[in-house]
Design an enzyme around this catalytic site. Structure first.
Site, mmCIF file in Angstrom:
data_model
loop_
_atom_site.group_PDB
_atom_site.id
_atom_site.type_symbol
_atom_site.label_atom_id
_atom_site.label_comp_id
_atom_site.label_asym_id
_atom_site.label_seq_id
_atom_site.Cartn_x
_atom_site.Cartn_y
_atom_site.Cartn_z
ATOM 1 N N ARG A 36 52.830 -37.964 4.351
ATOM 2 C CA ARG A 36 52.603 -37.438 5.684
ATOM 3 C C ARG A 36 53.671 -38.180 6.772
ATOM 4 N NH1 ARG A 36 48.454 -34.358 7.591
ATOM 5 N NH2 ARG A 36 47.316 -34.692 5.803
ATOM 6 N N GLY A 37 53.837 -39.282 6.469
ATOM 7 C CA GLY A 37 54.615 -40.077 7.536
ATOM 8 C C GLY A 37 53.738 -40.949 8.457
ATOM 9 N N GLY A 41 45.124 -39.734 6.729
ATOM 10 C CA GLY A 41 45.207 -38.366 6.036
ATOM 11 C C GLY A 41 44.862 -37.141 7.012
ATOM 12 N N GLY A 115 54.387 -38.904 -3.920
ATOM 13 C CA GLY A 115 54.248 -39.651 -5.310
ATOM 14 C C GLY A 115 53.991 -38.596 -6.284
ATOM 15 N N GLU A 203 31.007 -13.717 9.861
ATOM 16 C CA GLU A 203 30.595 -14.424 8.720
ATOM 17 C C GLU A 203 29.932 -13.457 7.780
ATOM 18 O OE1 GLU A 203 30.021 -17.702 7.663
ATOM 19 O OE2 GLU A 203 29.359 -16.843 5.933
ATOM 20 N N LEU A 319 34.022 -34.363 2.860
ATOM 21 C CA LEU A 319 33.572 -35.125 4.247
ATOM 22 C C LEU A 319 34.412 -36.598 4.101
ATOM 23 C CD1 LEU A 319 29.737 -34.482 4.505
ATOM 24 C CD2 LEU A 319 31.707 -33.667 6.002
ATOM 25 N N ALA A 320 34.680 -36.915 5.437
ATOM 26 C CA ALA A 320 35.625 -38.333 5.292
ATOM 27 C C ALA A 320 34.619 -39.464 4.867
ATOM 28 C CB ALA A 320 36.138 -38.755 6.713
ATOM 29 N N HIS A 444 11.994 -46.979 24.489
ATOM 30 C CA HIS A 444 11.618 -45.844 25.494
ATOM 31 C C HIS A 444 12.553 -45.890 26.655
ATOM 32 C CE1 HIS A 444 9.129 -43.060 27.599
ATOM 33 N NE2 HIS A 444 9.191 -43.728 28.721
HETATM 34 P P1 FAD Z 1 42.937 -36.447 2.863
HETATM 35 O O1 FAD Z 1 42.361 -36.974 4.388
HETATM 36 O O2 FAD Z 1 43.461 -35.094 3.126
HETATM 37 O O3 FAD Z 1 44.166 -37.294 2.639
HETATM 38 C C1 FAD Z 1 45.027 -36.960 1.490
HETATM 39 C C2 FAD Z 1 46.416 -37.718 2.105
HETATM 40 O O4 FAD Z 1 47.343 -37.550 0.691
HETATM 41 C C3 FAD Z 1 46.985 -36.632 3.078
HETATM 42 O O5 FAD Z 1 47.354 -37.540 3.945
HETATM 43 C C4 FAD Z 1 48.437 -36.190 2.233
HETATM 44 O O6 FAD Z 1 49.196 -36.410 3.039
HETATM 45 C C5 FAD Z 1 48.443 -37.246 1.239
HETATM 46 N N1 FAD Z 1 49.052 -36.717 -0.149
HETATM 47 C C6 FAD Z 1 48.902 -35.644 -0.803
HETATM 48 N N2 FAD Z 1 49.574 -35.414 -1.822
HETATM 49 C C7 FAD Z 1 50.428 -36.477 -1.791
HETATM 50 C C8 FAD Z 1 51.399 -37.098 -2.832
HETATM 51 N N3 FAD Z 1 51.791 -36.472 -4.019
HETATM 52 N N4 FAD Z 1 52.177 -38.317 -2.610
HETATM 53 C C9 FAD Z 1 51.547 -39.059 -1.235
HETATM 54 N N5 FAD Z 1 50.736 -38.636 -0.639
HETATM 55 C C10 FAD Z 1 50.140 -37.480 -0.648
HETATM 56 N N6 FAD Z 1 34.891 -34.872 7.582
HETATM 57 C C11 FAD Z 1 33.873 -35.631 8.254
HETATM 58 O O7 FAD Z 1 33.356 -36.412 7.662
HETATM 59 N N7 FAD Z 1 33.757 -35.663 9.612
HETATM 60 C C12 FAD Z 1 34.212 -34.786 10.495
HETATM 61 O O8 FAD Z 1 34.000 -34.538 11.426
HETATM 62 C C13 FAD Z 1 35.359 -33.833 9.760
HETATM 63 N N8 FAD Z 1 35.949 -32.908 10.722
HETATM 64 C C14 FAD Z 1 37.020 -32.225 10.177
HETATM 65 C C15 FAD Z 1 37.667 -31.377 10.985
HETATM 66 C C16 FAD Z 1 38.761 -30.588 10.517
HETATM 67 C C17 FAD Z 1 39.521 -29.611 11.343
HETATM 68 C C18 FAD Z 1 39.217 -30.797 9.141
HETATM 69 C C19 FAD Z 1 40.214 -30.131 8.593
HETATM 70 C C20 FAD Z 1 38.475 -31.567 8.097
HETATM 71 C C21 FAD Z 1 37.323 -32.475 8.888
HETATM 72 N N9 FAD Z 1 36.665 -33.268 8.045
HETATM 73 C C22 FAD Z 1 35.689 -33.938 8.497
HETATM 74 C C23 FAD Z 1 37.054 -33.516 6.536
HETATM 75 C C24 FAD Z 1 37.681 -34.582 6.270
HETATM 76 O O9 FAD Z 1 38.950 -34.833 7.007
HETATM 77 C C25 FAD Z 1 38.036 -34.817 4.712
HETATM 78 O O10 FAD Z 1 36.897 -34.713 3.996
HETATM 79 C C26 FAD Z 1 38.703 -36.227 4.356
HETATM 80 O O11 FAD Z 1 40.096 -36.259 5.132
HETATM 81 C C27 FAD Z 1 39.181 -36.172 3.004
HETATM 82 O O12 FAD Z 1 39.733 -37.553 2.815
HETATM 83 P P2 FAD Z 1 40.761 -37.690 1.527
HETATM 84 O O13 FAD Z 1 41.327 -39.036 1.788
HETATM 85 O O14 FAD Z 1 40.071 -37.323 0.219
HETATM 86 O O15 FAD Z 1 41.772 -36.685 1.852
#
Ligand code: FAD
Length: 465
Positions: A36-37, A41, A115, A203, A319-320, A444
């Site tokens: 992504r730069g 994520g 990658g 929905e 979820l994060a 409280h």
């Molecule tokens: P990601 O965060 O998607 O990270 C994956 C990364 O891998 C990306 O940056 C991508 O660029 C990189 N990548 C992909 N392919 C390659 C490659 N081949 N080589 C190198 N890099 C690559 N979750 C919560 O828990 N709480 C919240 O409040 C919440 N709010 C959200 C709101 C929105 C609008 C959205 C869209 C999501 C939200 N989420 C929330 C969900 C949360 O963002 C994701 O569950 C979490 O980011 C997943 O983490 P991850 O590391 O698995 O994937």
């Protein structure tokens, strides 16, 4: 540079960067590749963080406009959307740079590029101006997810938006249609509704927030309705087309009645799918399931030895914090420790106002498996802090095992629900009973006293209602 690593993490989101830090703490030579730069994520760049920033800023705007009701007279409150967006971008910037600092601090080699597997142990990284070959004993795939659209509907991020576009609209749309009443749709709907849009949500199901406890989702819909958001439940979107004046969405409800809804923008928030496109997984034979998620065993290992996967790209709630827990667990497993994730205790929060938070089983899930349970409930209407500041919407609901009293789940709708759910998560991790919570002294006046009272209510001995 020596491009040989013990472990390489592909993807620098919450799964990837947390995992890389833990691996490095455990003494393993670690690389992290992110295309992504910026690091962090989806979560930090286009998910949790920018959405929570906008939720907060739009709530401040909404509150400021209503201050005179509280006896605080101000001049005219005006929206400066450009500045608001700059503030949101600043939060993202600070946090993504913070993660880069953490990788450096932990001596993790960070490759800015995409990658893809050349072989089981070789990954090529395509950067802006070169191709780098990495050798790695073990690799963890953490490439996350991307939004899905509806069949035949192309997201242009200008009028037909995914959550990414909805985080960067340059002027407040008069009317916004949201397809899908999950947490992302409702959070974004709340933001734009507070900033002045007329928001409609379509929905397919008969309730909002699929998967949440139904009593909570019904209460939540009532509250959002009062806030001016309109819902079209049991309704299917047939087509979405651009017109001269905006967007025309054709829908049909469960009784076969068709409707045409005009709007300036449409947000498609019908879910996300795993992202594995650039990895060249075919080359090494990593298996995916029907939904395109990477199949893993209980130790997060794919069908190919030494290739692991975690986060949104595998099964489980997207979820994060779930991704982060898996990052820690797989790192510890690789280092020979016994890392694990307790999937029974993964909280979920919707950061609207009021907030909605849950952990553990819903009442519907317990009924489905014929589990004998008790319910304890307490309304914020009877909580002194909530009354003192006049934020009395919602309630706490605790579900317990009717024989052992062990807490099985909790569901909260109300101010600070997202913070309060941590108490229940901790209680569940320790196998606590409602009696344990009820006998714990809560300060409280606090909102958390409603949790104590809900626990007391399991045995019908609430004090304040
Ligand atoms: P990601 O965060 O998607 O990270 C994956 C990364 O891998 C990306 O940056 C991508 O660029 C990189 N990548 C992909 N392919 C390659 C490659 N081949 N080589 C190198 N890099 C690559 N979750 C919560 O828990 N709480 C919240 O409040 C919440 N709010 C959200 C709101 C929105 C609008 C959205 C869209 C999501 C939200 N989420 C929330 C969900 C949360 O963002 C994701 O569950 C979490 O980011 C997943 O983490 P991850 O590391 O698995 O994937």
């Amino acid at each position: 540079m020596d491009n040989k690593f013990q472990v390489t993490v592909i993807g620098g989101g919450p799964a990837g960067y947390v995992c890389a830090i833990r691996l490095s703490q455990l003494g393993l030579k670690t690389a992290c590749i992110e295309s992504r730069g910026t690091l962090g994520g989806t979560c930090l760049n286009i998910g949790c963080i920018p959405s929570k920033s906008l939720l907060n800023l739009s709530e401040e705007f909404y509150k400021a406009k209503n201050l005179s009701k509280l006896g605080i007279d101000t001049g005219e409150v005006k929206l400066n959307l450009e500045k608001m967006m700059k503030n949101k971008n600043k939060s993202v910037d600070v946090l993504t740079k913070g993660v880069e600092f953490l990788l450096k601090k932990n001596k993790i080699t960070y490759f800015k590029g995409t990658g893809s597997f050349k072989s089981k142990n070789q990954i090529s990284v395509k950067t802006k101006d070169s191709n780098i070959l990495i050798e790695s004993e073990k690799t963890i795939i953490c490439t996350g997810s991307e939004p899905v659209s509806l069949p035949g509907v192309k997201i242009d991020e200008k009028q037909i938006l995914s959550s990414t576009g909805a985080l960067s609209i340059s002027s407040v749309p008069k009317k916004m249609l949201i397809v899908g009443a999950g947490y992302i749709g409702l959070e974004m709907g709340s933001v734009w509704s507070r900033l002045g849009s007329e928001v409609h949500v379509v929905e397919f199901l008969d309730h909002i927030l699929p998967g949440m406890d139904k009593e909570i989702s019904q209460e939540f819909m009532k509250i959002l309705n009062k806030q001016g958001i309109s819902f079209h439940l049991n309704t299917k979107v047939n087509s979405i087309n651009k017109t001269k004046s905006g967007i025309l969405t054709n829908t049909t409800n469960d009784k076969g009645k068709g409707s045409k809804i005009e709007s300036d923008v449409v947000l498609i928030s019908v879910g996300r799918k795993p992202y594995t496109k650039d990895l060249n997984l075919d080359k090494i034979g990593v298996q995916l399931d029907k939904k395109g998620k990477i199949k893993v065993n209980k130790n997060f290992e794919t069908n190919i030895k030494n290739i692991f996967a975690i986060g949104d790209v595998i099964e489980g709630p997207m979820l994060a914090h779930k991704a982060e827990e898996e990052g820690i667990a797989v790192a510890e497993l690789i280092a020979g420790q016994s890392g694990h994730v307790n999937y029974e205790v993964i909280p979920g929060v919707v950061y609207t106002s009021p907030e909605v938070a849950c952990v553990g089983k819903t009442e519907e899930q317990l009924k489905e498996i014929n589990y004998s349970y008790k319910v304890g409930k307490f309304p914020f209407m009877a909580n002194s802090r909530a009354k003192a500041i006049d934020v009395t919407e919602g309630f706490v609901k605790i579900l317990t095992d009717s024989k052992t009293d062990r807490v099985l789940g909790a569901h909260i709708i109300g101010q600070h629900a997202g913070e309060m759910i941590a108490e229940i998560s901790l209680a569940m991790e320790f196998g606590a009973s409602s009696e344990d919570i009820a006998r714990t002294c809560h300060a409280h006046p606090t909102f958390s006293e409603a949790i104590k009272e809900a626990a007391l209510s399991v045995d019908k001995r609430t004090i304040h209602s």
